[in-house]
Design an enzyme around this catalytic site. Structure first.
Site, mmCIF file in Angstrom:
data_model
loop_
_atom_site.group_PDB
_atom_site.id
_atom_site.type_symbol
_atom_site.label_atom_id
_atom_site.label_comp_id
_atom_site.label_asym_id
_atom_site.label_seq_id
_atom_site.Cartn_x
_atom_site.Cartn_y
_atom_site.Cartn_z
ATOM 1 N N TYR A 119 -70.357 1.102 -22.787
ATOM 2 C CA TYR A 119 -70.256 -0.335 -22.528
ATOM 3 C C TYR A 119 -71.659 -0.866 -22.290
ATOM 4 O O TYR A 119 -72.301 -0.504 -21.304
ATOM 5 C CB TYR A 119 -69.345 -0.570 -21.315
ATOM 6 N N LYS A 121 -68.226 -0.878 -26.362
ATOM 7 C CA LYS A 121 -67.964 -2.287 -26.093
ATOM 8 C C LYS A 121 -69.339 -2.947 -26.010
ATOM 9 O O LYS A 121 -70.103 -2.685 -25.082
ATOM 10 C CB LYS A 121 -67.189 -2.463 -24.788
#
Length: 294
Positions: A135, A164
């Site tokens: 992420y 992400k």
């Protein structure tokens, strides 16, 4: 495992007025999300106020989401910490609870080097046998995971299956998409970037706005994956103002306030987050009314 695609909701965590987790509201939210066609659920991320959860809260939320989901969609448990030992502890709790994948942001505040990042993710992978989504959210961590760093971590750690990407840098995101292995999923971390990221070859979105409009965001990613770009653009621009209004104050203040206005949960936060300012509530309410959400 099957490639991660589509719209996954970065779930909010409903609280009672006393600040305790509202398990019933959480289960109802999960049930509504799945019935609306969402592709996956992501509890205990920044949208879920994981920063103010102790391990008991964390265990409670992940277990409740996994149980209510009952295998119908993928569960990606946020397990971020800037302490590798704590990140491993959370990851173990998530695996025992039945989560399918782990989501780990780069360690915030410490700002480790690439060697430190590789060591951090490798330690998690060795300790917990679950796939890992990276992420990248430099606005919160103070560290940008460049395309080269993302690809190097992926090369060295087999369990890393995607990212992400919330840097907002479409060139950087395209560099990841261009060079990533075939099993790797690049997912947008910003709702308003879903369309450009997927048009560039990304596979979906971990979404804030899908807390409010799960069906519509699931439809957006599906149309994009199917190559129906006219329809995807239509959905994107219809809901762009809602995507944007969710960030007029720090996430998840606007989205939780919207869900309160929609009757989904109490208007409750944990410090240091507080209720939305009255002026911004007026702006939010106007957008929700225009879209028939309240």
């Amino acid at each position: 495992m099957k490639k991660i695609t589509g719209t996954l909701t970065a779930l909010v965590t409903p609280f009672q007025n006393n600040g305790e987790v509202d398990v019933n509201a959480l289960k109802e939210l999960v049930s509504w999300q799945i019935k609306s066609g969402i592709d996956g659920l992501v509890p205990c991320g920044s949208t879920g106020e994981a920063a103010t959860m102790d391990t008991n809260d964390y265990k409670l939320v992940v277990e409740a989401v996994v149980k209510e989901t009952a295998g119908r969609v993928i569960v990606v448990a946020g397990a971020t910490s800037n302490d590798t030992k704590k990140a491993i502890e959370l990851s173990r709790i998530a695996k025992k609870a039945g989560a399918d994948v782990l989501l780990h942001a780069t360690p915030y505040y410490n700002k480790p080097t690439l060697a430190g990042l590789v060591a951090h993710y490798k330690a998690i992978a060795l300790a917990v046998d679950l796939p890992i989504l990276l992420y990248n959210v430099p606005g919160r961590t103070g560290l940008n995971l460049s395309a080269a760093m993302t690809l190097e971590i992926t090369k060295k750690i087999d369990q890393v299956v995607g990212i992400k990407e919330a840097s907002g840098n479409i060139i950087q995101i395209m560099d990841v998409i261009k060079a990533a292995p075939s099993y790797f999923s690049t997912l947008s971390g910003d709702d308003a970037m879903t369309l450009p990221v997927m048009a560039s070859g990304g596979y979906g979105i971990i979404s804030v706005v899908s807390n409010e409009i799960p069906k519509e965001m699931a439809d957006l990613s599906k149309e994009a994956l199917d190559g129906h770009w006219d329809k995807a653009r239509e959905i994107h621009y219809k809901w762009l103002d809602l995507m944007n209004v969710n960030f007029i104050e720090s996430n998840p203040i606007p989205v939780k306030t919207a869900l309160f206005m929609m009757g989904k949960m109490k208007e409750s936060f944990r410090l240091p987050l507080v209720k939305m300012t009255e002026n911004n509530k007026i702006v939010l309410k106007k957008v929700l009314k225009e879209h028939g959400l309240i």
